[in-house]
Each structure stands twice: as C-alpha cells, then as structure tokens.
Design an enzyme around this catalytic site. Structure first.
Site, mmCIF file in Angstrom:
data_model
loop_
_atom_site.group_PDB
_atom_site.id
_atom_site.type_symbol
_atom_site.label_atom_id
_atom_site.label_comp_id
_atom_site.label_asym_id
_atom_site.label_seq_id
_atom_site.Cartn_x
_atom_site.Cartn_y
_atom_site.Cartn_z
ATOM 1 N N GLU A 122 0.839 -1.196 0.000
ATOM 2 C CA GLU A 122 0.000 0.000 0.000
ATOM 3 C C GLU A 122 0.873 1.244 0.000
ATOM 4 O O GLU A 122 1.756 1.409 0.841
ATOM 5 C CB GLU A 122 -0.923 0.017 1.220
ATOM 6 N N CYS B 27 -11.855 4.067 -1.171
ATOM 7 C CA CYS B 27 -13.184 3.833 -0.589
ATOM 8 C C CYS B 27 -13.224 4.161 0.898
ATOM 9 O O CYS B 27 -14.076 4.909 1.356
ATOM 10 C CB CYS B 27 -13.601 2.380 -0.822
ATOM 11 N N VAL C 165 -19.194 22.385 -20.099
ATOM 12 C CA VAL C 165 -18.277 23.357 -19.490
ATOM 13 C C VAL C 165 -17.112 23.633 -20.436
ATOM 14 O O VAL C 165 -16.517 22.707 -21.001
ATOM 15 C CB VAL C 165 -17.767 22.837 -18.139
ATOM 16 N N GLY D 65 -16.087 11.984 -13.123
ATOM 17 C CA GLY D 65 -15.699 10.582 -13.227
ATOM 18 C C GLY D 65 -14.324 10.329 -12.635
ATOM 19 O O GLY D 65 -13.709 11.208 -12.020
ATOM 20 N N HIS E 113 -45.311 -6.233 7.057
ATOM 21 C CA HIS E 113 -46.041 -4.965 7.005
ATOM 22 C C HIS E 113 -45.969 -4.289 8.366
ATOM 23 O O HIS E 113 -46.147 -4.935 9.387
ATOM 24 C CB HIS E 113 -47.509 -5.231 6.653
#
Length: 475
Positions: free
Chosen positions: A33, A42, A246, A280, A453
């Site tokens: 890492e 995340c 844009v 994105g 319910h």
C-alpha cells in the site's frame, strides 16, 4: 528476499479482500500500500467518509426541517459545527481502516507500505512513499511473488482545461474536508459523487448548482430514476443546468467562474466560491512500471484482462477500478474473491449484470440488471410494474414518500430483467432484487412472497404484482 504465493498491490476493497481470501485458501500473501493507512480510496476518501457526512448532514436537516412535525421541539437555534462534523467523519474512517489492519494481522498477511513497481514478472520493488504517498528517502526492498494482483484503483478525473488547485477548485477528496460551508458550490457533473456531496452541502446551507453535460442526471441509470431524482432535488432547492458543456473554469481570488455552452450553443456563466469537479474517475497505474513486464492497457489507461481477470502476463491479474467495468467497491471485492479462488483451482464466477449500483442521496437510488433504455435498444420485449412509495403505510409513517420501485420483466417468460428503485433505504432493499435475479425469479415469484407490514419492502411485492398481472393491491 521474502517470497510469497501472492502479492497484492493496493489495499482498497478489491485488494484487501483478495488478500484475505488468498490467505484463507492457504496462500502466503503480501499486500503493498502506497499510503500510510489501508483501505484505499473507498475507506479513506470515498465511500465511507462520504456516507458519514451524508448521515451527519441528514440529521441536521431533519432537526431543522422535520423534527417539529414529529412533535420534537429544540429550544434555541440548531447550528452546524462543521469542524466537529468533519472530525466525526475522520473518526469513522480511522476506526474502519484500523479494522483492515486487524484483518491483515488475523489472516497473517504481510503489509508493506510503499510504492510497488514491477522489476519483472515475479519480482516487485517497494520504494518508500513517505507520508500520504509523497516522496521519501529510504531503502527500496524487493519481494518475490509467484502471482501478483494489481488492485491500485482509480483517481478523480478532470477536464483538460481545468486546473485543480485543491482550494477553490476541488475534487471529492478536498470536498470531504472543507473548513467552511460554501456560499455557492458549483458541481461539474451530475453523477453519483457530485449529487451526494452536493446534497451534503445543500443541507448545511450552501447554494448548489449542478452543471451536467448530458440531458439528465445519473445518466447511466434508468431514465425514470433520473426524472424522479431531478424532481426531488429541485424540491430541495438544488439548481441544475443540464445539456451544458463546461468550456472554462477560472479562479479570481475567492470567486470561481465556470463558463459553459447550452444545447443552443449560448454561453452561460456561473459564479461561486467553490467548484467541485466530479466528471468521473480514471484508472490509476502510476508507478507500477507496467512496461517492465509488458502488461497491456487500453485507450483509457485500464489494465486489459481476460474473462478470468488475468492480464497478458500469465501470473499477473488485475481487479477493481483499474480494469474495465463499473467503478464500485463491491464489484472490486467480487473480482478479488474470483482471482483468489481461481488461483486455488476453484471455478468461481461473476455475473456483472447483477452488480447493483447505488446513489446514497436521500432518497436513495438503487438499480440492478437492465434499464428500460437498454431493453429497448436490445429489442427485448418486456413488461413494467411500478409502485410509488407514497402508497406505503411505512413511508407515510416516516415521512419518506418520494420514489418508487420499478420492475422490468420478460414479456414472454416473466423473468425479472431489471429492478430500479428510488426511496428510503433502497440501498439495502436492492439486495432482495439481486437475490431474486440471481435465482432467475419471475415477477410472479416475488409477488407471491410474503413481505412484512409495514415496510418499504412491500413496494417490491406491489411492483411485482403490477408487472405480473397489473394487479397491485394498494394503488
């Protein structure tokens, strides 16, 4: 030199889950890492911190707007302490990432902090990265791995002419740790990230304008969901400029100016104090030295893999955001398990059609399977059953009456082809649809299952009844 059966580069949901499953299956495993904490985007600057802020801001909005109607009176003014809210968010992140450290220890996985790069197909150099991935002095060490899994994830994308200064022109990473509530937040991009963080700051008092190139928000989801959420957001006083491309973003002191062209090619100008660029994400392979082993990438920088997530180098695999497909943590997790079990000689599979997608705004948005637009494009004959949340007793009791459940079923066989939801807790409710579709249930199968319910889940049964014989009971 340490030798491993499997080395995993990247410790996000795909990477750490792959490492755990490999260890469970008896493989000696290492995980590499770059950053100081495990968990990837995340856990550190994505799913977990954004949900913490969504929940905190939701509580505030309820206190200001809805407590009184429930008979709850708060003396004095309800105020936002943004510093404390951000601190709580960080506390949630810290607790979660420490949980990953525990899982690594429990499964006897060796953890290396540094930048992993390929020396050759079976050797990985690990260079010190320094705090938060910055450059650092120190010794590079090398490990040997029989197999390697690339799980390096993604980074926020931008537009070529936008300079992210991380102060006023920001990405989602900076939006999770602002020191003040924007007066006017301009969000470029009407997808999941932009809408979630836009709603956070709208609840806290900011004016929010979303500028979206497409003619609808959340354009990858079913059109009915886009239409419903646009109505809901407008009711919440968020502003939208759809079909706007844009063309320029310029900072002038503490003001940011966004220029765009509408569908008639007219230039439009937006002025705010912060701009969130959420157009994105891109696959992140920086520093891997893929050329050293000849690993192929596509025209979008994603690592190319076959149906078993194997690269063109036989002992190297890639999963998650760094390969094609939806950039979702749970998709990455499933791929990590698939690779681990394949290495162990098992025969796992993924049905990518059944990976659900969720937007964690309020109301929530969730989908699985084909959208109505996709079925039309494919020429598949289908039938639709839709049921509004406002018709449920549970929704009226909680005051969460926006939204619906929509079921798309094959016109001939009645097999469920897609389920699309907007409403309270549909992020959890979508699992029922995934289960049903995994077992190739028909709409009638769902309609004949008893649903307790009063619950939000009754909307699923009612939508299935509507799709089966157009006989929903409560509308």
């Amino acid at each position: 030199m340490s030798t491993y059966d499997v080395a995993v580069i990247g410790s996000g949901p795909g990477g750490y889950v792959a490492a755990i499953r490999c260890a469970q299956l008896g493989m000696k495993t290492a995980i590499i890492e770059k950053y100081d904490t495990l968990g990837g985007t995340c856990l550190n600057v994505g799913c977990i911190p954004s949900k913490a802020l969504l929940d905190s801001s939701h509580h505030y909005e309820d206190a200001v707007k809805h407590f009184e109607e429930h008979g709850i009176e708060i003396p004095g003014e309800v105020k936002v302490n943004l510093e404390k809210m951000i601190a709580r968010k960080q506390g949630v992140v810290d607790q979660t990432t420490k949980g990953i450290e525990f899982l690594m220890d429990k499964n006897k996985i060796d953890v290396y902090h540094g930048i992993g790069s390929f020396k050759d197909a079976t050797h990985i150099d690990i260079a010190p990265a320094g705090r938060a991935g910055g450059s650092a002095k120190g010794k590079t060490e090398t490990i040997e791995a029989k197999n390697t899994i690339i799980a390096t994830g993604s980074k926020p994308s931008t537009l070529p002419f936008i300079e992210i200064d991380k102060e006023r022109i920001i990405t989602s990473t900076e939006a999770l740790k602002l020191k003040e509530i924007p007066k006017h937040l301009i969000v470029i991009g009407g997808g999941v990230i932009g809408l979630e963080l836009g709603q956070v700051y709208k609840r806290l008092g900011a004016e929010v304008t979303v500028v979206e190139y497409m003619d609808r928000i959340i354009p990858t989801m079913d059109g009915a969901q886009s239409k419903e959420m646009l109505k809901v957001f407008k009711k919440q006083k968020m502003k939208f400029a759809l079909s706007h491309g844009v063309t320029a973003v310029e900072r002038k002191g503490d003001e940011v100016v966004v220029k765009a062209k509408d569908k008639k090619d007219n230039e439009v100008e937006f002025r705010g104090d912060y701009v969130l660029v959420s157009v994105g994400r891109r696959a992140y392979t920086d520093g891997l030295n893929l050329d050293a082993v000849g690993i192929k990438t596509d025209d979008r920088g994603r690592v190319e893999v076959d149906g078993h997530l194997k690269t063109n180098v036989s002992n190297i695999y890639a999963i998650g955001d760094v390969v094609k497909g939806a950039m979702l943590a749970h998709k990455a997790e499933e791929e990590g398990v698939v690779v681990a079990e394949s290495l162990a000689g098992q025969k796992p599979h993924i049905d990518y059609n059944l990976i659900p997608g969720v937007v964690y705004t309020w109301p929530e948005v969730a989908s699985v399977g084909k959208t109505e637009e996709q079925l039309k494009e494919a020429g598949i004959e289908y039938k639709t059953g839709q049921f509004p949340m406002r018709a449920l007793g549970r929704s009226r009791a909680s005051g969460d009456t926006d939204g619906f459940v929509k079921i798309l079923a094959d016109k001939r066989t009645d097999e469920v082809l897609g389920v699309h939801m907007v409403g309270a807790r549909v992020a959890d409710l979508i699992a029922e649809a995934v289960t049903a579709m995994e077992f190739r249930a028909s709409a009638e199968d769902i309609s004949r299952m008893s649903h307790s319910h009063p619950t939000y889940a009754e909307a699923v049964k009612e939508a299935a009844l509507a799709a089966t014989e157009d006989r929903a009971l409560h509308i």
